[in-house]
Design a protein around this motif. Sequence first.
Motif, PDB file in Angstrom:
ATOM      1  N   ILE A 168      32.938  29.784  43.231  1.00  0.00           N
ATOM      2  CA  ILE A 168      33.424  30.720  42.054  1.00  0.00           C
ATOM      3  C   ILE A 168      32.665  31.899  41.911  1.00  0.00           C
ATOM      4  O   ILE A 168      33.445  33.002  41.976  1.00  0.00           O
ATOM      5  N   LEU A 169      31.445  31.796  41.809  1.00  0.00           N
ATOM      6  CA  LEU A 169      30.583  33.051  41.765  1.00  0.00           C
ATOM      7  C   LEU A 169      30.994  34.196  42.766  1.00  0.00           C
ATOM      8  O   LEU A 169      30.961  35.292  42.661  1.00  0.00           O
ATOM      9  N   ILE A 170      30.729  33.459  44.102  1.00  0.00           N
ATOM     10  CA  ILE A 170      30.835  34.254  45.190  1.00  0.00           C
ATOM     11  C   ILE A 170      32.256  35.013  45.228  1.00  0.00           C
ATOM     12  O   ILE A 170      32.555  36.108  45.449  1.00  0.00           O
ATOM     13  N   ALA A 171      33.436  34.314  45.004  1.00  0.00           N
ATOM     14  CA  ALA A 171      34.643  34.840  44.795  1.00  0.00           C
ATOM     15  C   ALA A 171      34.839  36.002  43.801  1.00  0.00           C
ATOM     16  O   ALA A 171      35.334  37.170  44.274  1.00  0.00           O
ATOM     17  N   PHE A 172      34.053  35.925  42.667  1.00  0.00           N
ATOM     18  CA  PHE A 172      34.455  37.057  41.638  1.00  0.00           C
ATOM     19  C   PHE A 172      33.712  38.021  41.987  1.00  0.00           C
ATOM     20  O   PHE A 172      34.004  39.371  41.683  1.00  0.00           O
TER      21      PHE A 172
END
Length: 193
Positions: A168-172
């Motif tokens: 999730i963090l990488i995607a955002f």
Amino acid sequence: MVSFFFLVTSISSFSMHIPKHVENLGFDTVFAGSVMSLYMIGVLVASLLLGYLVDALGVKRTAILTMCIAMVAVLLIIFGGTNTLIIKLAVAMLAVVGASITIIGPALVSALFGKRDYALVYSNASLGLGIASIVALPAHGFVYDAVGSYVPVLWMIVAMLVINVVCILIAFNSQKKMVADGLWITESAEVSA
């Protein structure tokens, strides 16, 4: 997104093994059935709650919060022993993962990729969901058959939840970089253009 869908479905598929895990703790099938009823009620309540939280907190925060709640639930299952209250609470909390497949998954796709290409992105990302449906459920059973306990599976689920938070963090962060580099047009930019 494919990784998120794969992992969240793999985690959710453990719910089919909950009755066996509860029976392994020494409980009868009646208690195991009541625990599964709590799980199903939990999915219903969590679906409503997650929809509200996505609107109130945003999808990123809600997704991370959901994975953290699920981590606490799994750790309660691991360390709760035969305490019936802890087992019921943990299983009800774990239901957030089942609800997140239909609430957070689509919301993440929309938030990260916008509505213009939503159908294309969602259909590709949901490949992870389909693959996990085929692989994860029997994999949990194979691990149980090999070691005679679901505890290793539960620790693998904790690891999957951590990986999901990282995804999730990488995607955002990747989305922010793409917007800054002009490689991604946000919906607000499309409207003004």
